[in-house]
Design an enzyme around this catalytic site. Structure first.
Site, PDB file in Angstrom:
ATOM      1  CE  LYS A 111      -6.747 -52.995  10.776  1.00 31.18           C
ATOM      2  NZ  LYS A 111      -8.075 -52.728  10.183  1.00 31.18           N
ATOM      3  CE  LYS A 198      -3.933 -58.228   1.339  1.00 29.74           C
ATOM      4  NZ  LYS A 198      -5.189 -58.374   2.115  1.00 29.74           N
ATOM      5  CE  LYS A 201      -7.337 -49.411   1.674  1.00 28.96           C
ATOM      6  NZ  LYS A 201      -8.692 -49.487   1.113  1.00 28.96           N
TER       7      LYS A 201
END
Length: 335
Positions: A111, A198, A201
């Site tokens: 991130k 994976k 959302k």
């Protein structure tokens, strides 16, 4: 009865992957364990959020917990920020965790490499201590997680061992060491468009995931366009045939069929019929959930359940927090 804790961030609408990897498990576990299921809204603000949207998503996720079948008479359902002990315990955890440990976390590395306006939030580095606090406050024995969270659970176990060794009286333990509970199959639902990645959302390609609130025709279109291969047979082989294997995993999770039974059922049949049936199975699962979630959001029942859940959670969490505060010498000696 052993205790389970788990939480999901309200940073977007959960996908079918979140259902398979978490929500479905929650429903199955509540009959055999003492369960705490939390909407971890404090974790969500490690990145910028619209305040009104975050509150809406927090309530929406709590309503989904109930809509999928979590029973407030069996489980404690609450919002993280409504139990102050989480933030208080997280500070004690931070003060007993090294920067090196946090910098080694894979999710922080991933991130922090993404460009963010104003730089990387310190919360991205220090949110694992908050996650540790979430778990240890409830004397948690088991934490159901996907493979991607296993590293954080290992950090939690290391912290508990270190804290007990440093502060506990001889022969006693202050905190309970949790175990990881990973489902044997279905822990990782992959992207419909990139089946080696994976399902998420936050995927920039909306065709890659199925949201739990997607309308039936949207679900049908997404599954119809899901990546498979040119072989054309229904076979489970995640290494060599990730696309069709991922669809089989989803089908098993939303139906009463096992993967072996599905392979037999569609022997000699093509992708078209298989995808059509899978889409209808997903729609049949999600439509009643969507209807129930909407009912909850329009009633006072949801707020009553969350108020009661926060009160029950706070009673348990405060006892553990007091033990931690006493151990490190904060405040006056508390009974």
């Amino acid at each position: 009865m052993e205790t389970i804790f788990s939480g999901i961030q309200p940073s977007g609408i959960p996908t079918i992957g979140n259902y398979v990897g978490a929500l479905k498990q929650f429903v199955e576990l509540q009959d055999d364990y003492h369960c705490f299921f939390c909407v971890v809204d404090e974790h969500a603000i490690t990145v910028p959020q619209d305040r009104l949207k975050l509150r809406q998503q927090t309530l929406g996720l709590a309503a989904l917990y109930l809509a999928v079948g979590i029973d407030p008479n069996k489980s404690i359902i609450f919002i993280q920020s409504e139990v102050p002990a989480h933030a208080e315990a997280a500070w004690i955890v931070q003060c007993n965790t090294s920067i090196g440990e946090l910098e080694r976390m894979t999710q922080f590395k991933d991130k922090s490499q993404k460009t963010q306006r104003g730089g990387v939030s310190a919360g991205l580095l220090t949110y694992p201590p908050l996650m540790i606090a979430d778990i240890i406050l409830y004397n948690t024995n088991l934490v159901p997680v996907g493979e991607d969270q296993k590293q954080h659970l290992e950090l939690t176990r290391d912290f508990v061992q270190r804290f007990n060794n440093r502060y506990a009286q001889k022969g006693q333990e202050i905190l309970v060491t949790p175990e990881v509970k990973i489902p044997k199959r279905g822990a990782r639902i992959m992207s419909l468009q990139e089946p080696t990645k994976k399902m998420s959302k936050s995927d920039s390609n909306p065709k890659g995931f199925i949201s739990m609130l997607d309308e039936p025709n949207v679900i049908r279109k997404k599954i119809k366009s899901a990546v498979t291969d040119s072989i054309g047979t229904i076979e489970y082989d995640p290494t060599n045939r990730p696309g069709i294997s991922n669809l089989l995993t989803i089908y098993e999770a939303v139906s009463d069929y096992s993967i072996d039974e599905l392979v037999t059922k569609y022997e000699g049949k093509g992708y078209g019929e298989f995808k059509n049936d899978l889409a209808e199975a997903v729609v049949a699962l999600l439509e009643p959930i969507q209807i129930r979630q909407k009912e909850l959001l329009e009633s006072e029942e949801l707020h009553r359940i969350l108020d009661e859940g926060a009160e029950k959670a706070q009673q348990v969490a405060n006892k553990t927090l007091t033990k931690m505060q006493n151990a490190v010498g904060l405040g006056r000696k508390k009974r």
